[in-house]
Design a protein around this motif. Structure first.
Motif, short mmCIF file in Angstrom:
data_model
loop_
_atom_site.label_atom_id
_atom_site.label_comp_id
_atom_site.label_asym_id
_atom_site.label_seq_id
_atom_site.Cartn_x
_atom_site.Cartn_y
_atom_site.Cartn_z
N ASP A 15 41.95 48.28 45.42
CA ASP A 15 42.32 46.67 45.46
C ASP A 15 43.51 46.43 45.77
O ASP A 15 44.59 46.36 44.66
N THR A 20 41.44 51.96 40.73
CA THR A 20 40.75 51.86 39.31
C THR A 20 40.17 53.19 39.53
O THR A 20 39.36 53.48 40.43
N ALA A 193 38.16 41.85 34.68
CA ALA A 193 38.85 40.76 35.11
C ALA A 193 40.39 40.59 34.47
O ALA A 193 41.40 40.68 35.22
N ALA A 194 40.28 41.01 33.18
CA ALA A 194 41.65 40.79 32.45
C ALA A 194 42.60 42.07 32.83
O ALA A 194 43.81 42.03 32.86
N MET A 196 42.34 44.04 35.42
CA MET A 196 42.63 43.81 36.93
C MET A 196 43.91 42.60 37.17
O MET A 196 44.67 43.17 37.88
N GLU A 197 43.91 41.67 36.39
CA GLU A 197 44.85 40.81 36.62
C GLU A 197 46.24 41.30 35.94
O GLU A 197 47.53 41.02 36.46
N THR A 198 46.25 42.18 34.63
CA THR A 198 47.21 42.71 34.39
C THR A 198 47.83 43.68 35.24
O THR A 198 48.98 43.93 35.55
N GLN A 200 47.38 43.88 38.60
CA GLN A 200 47.90 43.30 39.65
C GLN A 200 49.30 42.96 39.42
O GLN A 200 50.39 42.97 40.37
N ALA A 201 49.57 42.31 38.34
CA ALA A 201 51.15 41.71 38.00
C ALA A 201 51.69 42.68 37.90
O ALA A 201 53.19 42.65 38.18
#
Length: 263
Positions: A15, A20, A193-194, A196-198, A200-201
């Motif tokens: 992504d 992942t 989701a959490a 991936m958010e981490t 991605q940041a």
């Protein structure tokens, strides 16, 4: 997002700049079977070496992150066989433990034995509130492996690590969070989701300096203060010479968000 066949023992999803790696044998609670070990060995070093991958997430399918070693592989107890299996595992474990790229582990369920070891390879560990952690090794009469006796004391301190590794007691997600084994907790349905958010940041961040900071934290346990500060100074020389640092300074002066490229 791209995905390999769901029949594989290890899936790789991409992504953007985040890769992942998913352990995918839920019937055996993602125990470290030959298929899972081979899948990790085949995919992980490539992800760590790929310049397009700037952060990696590791998780499992089903109700477990990883239930530990596959008991079916433990019948051959010969000295050479055990040593060979361990050495092969180190082919991917050492690159993972020494990676400059940020590693996020999303512990979706049970993490026992080698599964606990794998979880502790994460720079940032997120866990479902339904996750649980256990050393596992004492129950079999085995020594802790996959670096667990190295990583766990650094995460939670010697006394707490001894309690976990020697008594073989189970640790809940809440307790793991309280003792510092886990950085953050999430509801089961919100975990990925959490994570991936981490990731991605992190992937959007100054990954040159993040990698240098990871190296500094590792060397902090090994060097006397004078040696550490010398290493720190050299790391800062590298950081200041990176394109990301130039972008960070320009963005700060321009009062805008930096656009880091990881170089």
């Amino acid at each position: 997002m791209t995905d390999a066949t769901t029949e594989a023992s290890v899936l790789v999803r991409r992504d953007g700049a985040v890769a992942t790696l998913v352990l995918n044998e839920p019937k055996s609670m993602n125990a470290m079977s030959g298929g899972i070990k081979a899948g990790i060995e085949e995919t992980l070093p490539g992800l760590l070496a790929d310049p397009e991958v700037r952060a990696v997430v590791i998780t499992g399918t089903g109700r477990a992150f990883c239930a530990g070693g596959d008991i079916r592989s433990m019948d051959d107890r010969g000295t050479l066989s055990v040593k060979t299996r361990m050495t092969r595992t180190y082919r991917w474990l050492i690159p993972l433990l020494t990676a400059d790229k940020p590693i996020v582990c999303a512990v979706n369920g049970a993490a026992a034995g080698a599964g606990l070891s794998l979880a502790l390879t994460g720079d940032i560990i997120l866990a479902s509130r339904e996750a649980r952690f256990k050393a596992g090794f004492p129950g079999l009469g085995a020594a802790a492996d996959l670096g667990l006796a190295y990583t766990l004391p650094r995460a939670v301190g010697y006394q707490r690590a001894s309690d976990i590794l020697l008594t073989n007691r189970e640790v809940s997600a809440e307790e793991a969070h309280q003792m510092g084994l886990v950085a953050r907790l999430a509801e089961p349905e919100a975990l990925m989701a959490a994570a991936m958010e981490t990731a991605q940041a992190l992937a959007a961040g100054p990954t040159v300096s993040l990698g240098l900071t990871k190296r500094l934290m590792r060397r902090a346990y090994e060097l006397p203060i004078e040696g550490f500060l010398e290493f720190e100074a050299m790391a800062q020389v590298v950081a200041f010479g990176s394109d990301d640092f130039g972008e960070g300074v320009a963005a700060f002066r321009g009062k805008r968000r930096p656009d880091f490229k990881g170089r």
